[in-house]
Write a protein that holds these residues in place. Structure first.
Motif, PDB file in Angstrom:
ATOM      1  N   GLY A  35     -53.668-118.092 -78.520  1.00  0.00           N
ATOM      2  CA  GLY A  35     -53.896-118.292 -79.943  1.00  0.00           C
ATOM      3  C   GLY A  35     -52.681-118.021 -80.808  1.00  0.00           C
ATOM      4  N   ILE A  36     -51.502-117.956 -80.182  1.00  0.00           N
ATOM      5  CA  ILE A  36     -50.267-117.684 -80.925  1.00  0.00           C
ATOM      6  C   ILE A  36     -49.602-119.005 -81.302  1.00  0.00           C
ATOM      7  N   LYS A  37     -49.282-119.142 -82.575  1.00  0.00           N
ATOM      8  CA  LYS A  37     -48.725-120.393 -83.082  1.00  0.00           C
ATOM      9  C   LYS A  37     -47.268-120.585 -82.683  1.00  0.00           C
ATOM     10  N   LYS A  38     -46.471-119.521 -82.800  1.00  0.00           N
ATOM     11  CA  LYS A  38     -45.056-119.607 -82.432  1.00  0.00           C
ATOM     12  C   LYS A  38     -44.556-118.227 -82.032  1.00  0.00           C
ATOM     13  N   ALA A  39     -43.611-118.207 -81.100  1.00  0.00           N
ATOM     14  CA  ALA A  39     -43.078-116.929 -80.621  1.00  0.00           C
ATOM     15  C   ALA A  39     -41.714-117.156 -79.988  1.00  0.00           C
ATOM     16  N   LEU A  40     -40.874-116.128 -80.059  1.00  0.00           N
ATOM     17  CA  LEU A  40     -39.612-116.099 -79.332  1.00  0.00           C
ATOM     18  C   LEU A  40     -39.733-115.024 -78.258  1.00  0.00           C
ATOM     19  N   VAL A  41     -39.584-115.432 -77.005  1.00  0.00           N
ATOM     20  CA  VAL A  41     -39.797-114.522 -75.885  1.00  0.00           C
ATOM     21  C   VAL A  41     -38.496-113.785 -75.583  1.00  0.00           C
ATOM     22  N   PRO A  42     -38.548-112.457 -75.412  1.00  0.00           N
ATOM     23  CA  PRO A  42     -37.314-111.713 -75.123  1.00  0.00           C
ATOM     24  C   PRO A  42     -36.822-111.960 -73.708  1.00  0.00           C
ATOM     25  N   LEU A  43     -35.526-111.827 -73.527  1.00  0.00           N
ATOM     26  CA  LEU A  43     -34.939-111.933 -72.197  1.00  0.00           C
ATOM     27  C   LEU A  43     -35.390-110.756 -71.339  1.00  0.00           C
ATOM     28  N   VAL A  44     -35.632-111.033 -70.059  1.00  0.00           N
ATOM     29  CA  VAL A  44     -36.048-109.992 -69.114  1.00  0.00           C
ATOM     30  C   VAL A  44     -34.960-109.879 -68.051  1.00  0.00           C
ATOM     31  N   PRO A  45     -34.167-108.804 -68.049  1.00  0.00           N
ATOM     32  CA  PRO A  45     -33.030-108.696 -67.120  1.00  0.00           C
ATOM     33  C   PRO A  45     -33.397-108.886 -65.651  1.00  0.00           C
ATOM     34  N   LEU A  46     -34.574-108.421 -65.239  1.00  0.00           N
ATOM     35  CA  LEU A  46     -34.979-108.520 -63.840  1.00  0.00           C
ATOM     36  C   LEU A  46     -35.029-109.963 -63.353  1.00  0.00           C
ATOM     37  N   THR A  47     -35.387-110.898 -64.231  1.00  0.00           N
ATOM     38  CA  THR A  47     -35.596-112.284 -63.805  1.00  0.00           C
ATOM     39  C   THR A  47     -34.297-113.032 -63.520  1.00  0.00           C
ATOM     40  N   ARG A  48     -33.211-112.650 -64.185  1.00  0.00           N
ATOM     41  CA  ARG A  48     -31.917-113.349 -64.095  1.00  0.00           C
ATOM     42  C   ARG A  48     -32.015-114.797 -64.567  1.00  0.00           C
ATOM     43  N   ALA A  49     -33.040-115.133 -65.314  1.00  0.00           N
ATOM     44  CA  ALA A  49     -33.174-116.476 -65.886  1.00  0.00           C
ATOM     45  C   ALA A  49     -32.444-116.502 -67.222  1.00  0.00           C
ATOM     46  N   GLY A  50     -31.628-117.525 -67.438  1.00  0.00           N
ATOM     47  CA  GLY A  50     -30.839-117.603 -68.658  1.00  0.00           C
ATOM     48  C   GLY A  50     -31.534-118.286 -69.815  1.00  0.00           C
ATOM     49  N   LEU A  51     -32.728-118.835 -69.556  1.00  0.00           N
ATOM     50  CA  LEU A  51     -33.414-119.611 -70.593  1.00  0.00           C
ATOM     51  C   LEU A  51     -34.914-119.358 -70.516  1.00  0.00           C
ATOM     52  N   LEU A  77     -42.076-124.914 -80.183  1.00  0.00           N
ATOM     53  CA  LEU A  77     -41.453-124.381 -78.980  1.00  0.00           C
ATOM     54  C   LEU A  77     -40.442-123.318 -79.393  1.00  0.00           C
ATOM     55  N   GLY A  78     -40.526-122.171 -78.768  1.00  0.00           N
ATOM     56  CA  GLY A  78     -39.544-121.125 -79.005  1.00  0.00           C
ATOM     57  C   GLY A  78     -38.570-121.070 -77.840  1.00  0.00           C
ATOM     58  N   VAL A  79     -37.282-121.041 -78.132  1.00  0.00           N
ATOM     59  CA  VAL A  79     -36.262-121.057 -77.077  1.00  0.00           C
ATOM     60  C   VAL A  79     -35.367-119.831 -77.218  1.00  0.00           C
ATOM     61  N   THR A  80     -35.247-119.081 -76.139  1.00  0.00           N
ATOM     62  CA  THR A  80     -34.353-117.925 -76.090  1.00  0.00           C
ATOM     63  C   THR A  80     -33.382-118.140 -74.945  1.00  0.00           C
ATOM     64  N   PHE A  81     -32.087-117.955 -75.189  1.00  0.00           N
ATOM     65  CA  PHE A  81     -31.132-118.126 -74.092  1.00  0.00           C
ATOM     66  C   PHE A  81     -30.137-116.976 -74.059  1.00  0.00           C
ATOM     67  N   ASP A  82     -29.641-116.737 -72.868  1.00  0.00           N
ATOM     68  CA  ASP A  82     -28.699-115.652 -72.621  1.00  0.00           C
ATOM     69  C   ASP A  82     -27.285-116.131 -72.966  1.00  0.00           C
ATOM     70  N   HIS A  83     -26.669-115.485 -73.957  1.00  0.00           N
ATOM     71  CA  HIS A  83     -25.356-115.916 -74.438  1.00  0.00           C
ATOM     72  C   HIS A  83     -24.261-115.725 -73.384  1.00  0.00           C
ATOM     73  N   ARG A  84     -24.524-114.951 -72.351  1.00  0.00           N
ATOM     74  CA  ARG A  84     -23.539-114.792 -71.282  1.00  0.00           C
ATOM     75  C   ARG A  84     -23.472-116.042 -70.415  1.00  0.00           C
ATOM     76  N   PHE A  85     -24.535-116.852 -70.418  1.00  0.00           N
ATOM     77  CA  PHE A  85     -24.611-118.042 -69.578  1.00  0.00           C
ATOM     78  C   PHE A  85     -24.036-119.262 -70.290  1.00  0.00           C
ATOM     79  N   PHE A  86     -24.408-119.444 -71.530  1.00  0.00           N
ATOM     80  CA  PHE A  86     -23.890-120.584 -72.295  1.00  0.00           C
ATOM     81  C   PHE A  86     -24.026-120.258 -73.776  1.00  0.00           C
TER      82      PHE A  86
END
Length: 200
Positions: free
Chosen positions: A128-144, A170-179
């Motif tokens: 039921g959430i309209k929009k959100a920005l998901v925080p980076l999770v270090p364990l995953t090593r996913a950059g996006l 769509l909320g997009v969070t990316f790791d600035h160390r990757f790109f």
């Protein structure tokens, strides 16, 4: 990521290494006996799959996870649930070091290699959430990370007129160390072109 290979990296010991395949993971909500748990279904070589194949594989993987039948993840989840909280943190750090930093294949121990892949997708709209920005999770090593919001009717401007349309944020969070923003802009332009309706 297939077109812009510079988006598909993993970090090991502070250095970037290009992944050999394009894998994504989709968060799966597990509800049982009043408890809520969060797991993930990983789709491998997703760039070689059609939309229909993605939907079928995701439904299959999510069903296995909810029934605790996933051959890799099911074992890991059961193990984590049995460990005290203190040992869970140690287990996850050791797991991340072996799988990500050393790039070891632990399939013999029923632990998945590169479990989260390049991108993590979460459907916050189902909550039921309209929009959100998901925080980076270090364990995953996913950059996006991409969050899919709830579809809602909103006023938008179409050919200089205000119309009511169904909109999904769509909320997009990316790791600035990757790109950085330049690479992210390329990805967004390709995404917009893919979703743009055909001219009649």
């Amino acid at each position: 990521m297939k077109k812009h290979k510079e988006l598909n990296f993993v970090m090991r010991f502070g250095r970037l290494y290009r992944r050999k395949s394009i894998n994504i993971s989709v968060m799966v909500n597990i509800s049982e006996e009043g408890r809520h748990d969060l797991s993930f279904a990983t789709l491998r070589d997703v760039d070689r799959m059609s939309v229909t194949e993605i939907e079928e594989q995701l439904s299959k993987n999510a069903g296995q996870i909810r029934r605790r039948e996933d051959p890799h993840l099911g074992f890991a989840l059961r193990l984590i649930h049995k460990l005290p909280h203190f040992f869970t943190k140690i287990f996850l750090r050791v797991f991340g070091f072996l799988v990500h930093d050393l790039n070891l294949d632990l399939s013999f121990a029923r632990l998945p290699q590169d479990p989260f892949g390049s991108v993590i997708v979460t459907n916050v709209g189902s909550l039921g959430i309209k929009k959100a920005l998901v925080p980076l999770v270090p364990l995953t090593r996913a950059g996006l990370l991409v969050s899919i919001g709830q579809v809602c009717k909103e006023p938008i401007v179409v050919k200089d007129k205000i119309e009511i349309r169904e909109i999904m944020h769509l909320g997009v969070t990316f790791d600035h160390r990757f790109f950085d923003g330049a690479q992210a802009a390329k990805m967004i332009r390709d995404f917009e072109a893919f979703l743009k309706p055909e001219e009649k």
